[in-house]
Design a protein around this motif. Structure first.
Motif, PDB file in Angstrom:
ATOM      1  N   GLY A 109       0.824  -1.210   0.000  1.00  0.00           N
ATOM      2  CA  GLY A 109       0.000   0.000   0.000  1.00  0.00           C
ATOM      3  C   GLY A 109       0.855   1.256   0.000  1.00  0.00           C
ATOM      4  N   ASP A 156      -3.270  -3.176  -5.633  1.00  0.00           N
ATOM      5  CA  ASP A 156      -2.617  -3.454  -4.346  1.00  0.00           C
ATOM      6  C   ASP A 156      -3.524  -4.424  -3.578  1.00  0.00           C
ATOM      7  OD1 ASP A 156      -1.984  -3.253  -1.613  1.00  0.00           O
ATOM      8  OD2 ASP A 156      -2.556  -1.128  -1.493  1.00  0.00           O
ATOM      9  N   ARG A 201       1.810  -0.391  12.858  1.00  0.00           N
ATOM     10  CA  ARG A 201       1.068   0.345  11.821  1.00  0.00           C
ATOM     11  C   ARG A 201      -0.137   1.039  12.425  1.00  0.00           C
ATOM     12  NH1 ARG A 201      -0.930  -2.418   6.424  1.00  0.00           N
ATOM     13  NH2 ARG A 201      -1.820  -3.915   7.878  1.00  0.00           N
ATOM     14  N   ARG A 245      -5.518  -1.319  12.992  1.00  0.00           N
ATOM     15  CA  ARG A 245      -6.559  -2.078  12.292  1.00  0.00           C
ATOM     16  C   ARG A 245      -6.911  -3.336  13.070  1.00  0.00           C
ATOM     17  NH1 ARG A 245      -4.512  -2.529   6.110  1.00  0.00           N
ATOM     18  NH2 ARG A 245      -4.907  -4.724   6.541  1.00  0.00           N
TER      19      ARG A 245
END
Ligand code: AP5
Ligand code: MG
Length: 214
Positions: free
Chosen positions: A14, A84, A127, A160
């Motif tokens: 990404g 992606d 992340r 996430r």
């Protein structure tokens, strides 16, 4: 220019796809981002996708392929695109090929961003993703200007659901089983290039640009 980004979850597909899209003025199409947008908007598709994503499993091909083909049929994809997270299975790759053949077209480059599993696990925990636009950061390597806030749209950054450690291991297993065979698939077509994804983000990008422009 039609490009496919291959690589494990968290390899940096990404991150690099966005840089490619900006440099060459082509759309960045992430099936993961499309699913997350649907989850956020509470659509039926989003609810169904979430039930697989939260377990680290792939969303079934029937759902994924339709969404992707609808997206690449749009006007802005005429001059190319960077995919992606699609294809992720051999059947997905075959359907994409068949559709492109109908249009007398083909994929130009498949770029494998190669990162060992150990590095992946470290990256995923750090992340942070924007709840609104999907932009990604890393608490150590790629920091936003203001902690916890997206540089692009000012919304909140979160971990996430599928980046929780228990799910990352499952995603890696699924990757090795179902997605890694695509590396051979594109190698046999003669369009595979591999970049060392453990390098600095900018060095990875420079390596990709060198491939695209050779
Ligand atoms: P998706 O959203 O595609 O997730 P993924 O493949 O698991 O990949 P990620 O987005 O986690 O990683 P990335 O490679 O984009 O890495 P990033 O650039 O963010 O899919 C999510 C789920 O949706 C799937 O599990 C599946 O359920 C479903 N799905 C999606 N597509 C599907 C399909 N085609 N078929 C079926 N199901 C599908 O980078 C990771 C982190 O590292 C970031 O924090 C980043 O800032 C940092 N980073 C990036 N580059 C570097 C670098 N060079 N050095 C240090 N840190 C870096
Ligand atoms: Mg991604």
């Amino acid at each position: 220019m039609k490009i496919i980004m291959l690589g494990a979850p968290g390899a940096g597909k990404g991150t690099q796809a966005k840089l490619i899209a900006d440099k060459y003025g082509i759309p960045h199409i992430s099936t993961g981002d499309i699913f997350r947008a649907n989850i956020k908007n509470g659509t039926a598709l989003g609810m169904e996708a979430k039930s697989y994503m939260d377990q680290g499993l792939l969303v079934p091909d029937e759902l994924t392929v339709k969404i992707l083909l609808d997206r690449v049929a749009q006007e802005d994809c005429k001059k190319g695109y960077v995919l992606d997270g699609f294809p992720r299975t051999i059947p997905q790759a075959e359907v994409l090929d068949q559709e492109l053949v109908k249009l007398h077209d083909q994929i130009d480059h498949a770029i494998d961003v190669d990162v060992p599993d150990e590095n992946i696990i470290r990256r995923m925990g750090g992340r942070r993703a924007c709840v609104s636009c999907g932009a990604t950061y890393h608490i150590e390597y790629i920091k936003p200007h203001k902690e916890g806030i997206c540089d692009e749209c000012g919304q909140e950054l979160v971990l996430r659901d599928d980046d929780k450690p228990e799910t990352v291991g499952k995603r890696l297993d699924v990757y090795h089983e179902q997605t890694q065979p695509l590396i051979d698939f594109y190698d046999r077509k003669g369009i595979l290039k591999t970049v060392d994804g453990t390098q600095d983000m900018q060095d990875v990008f420079d390596a990709i640009v060198a491939i695209l422009e050779q």
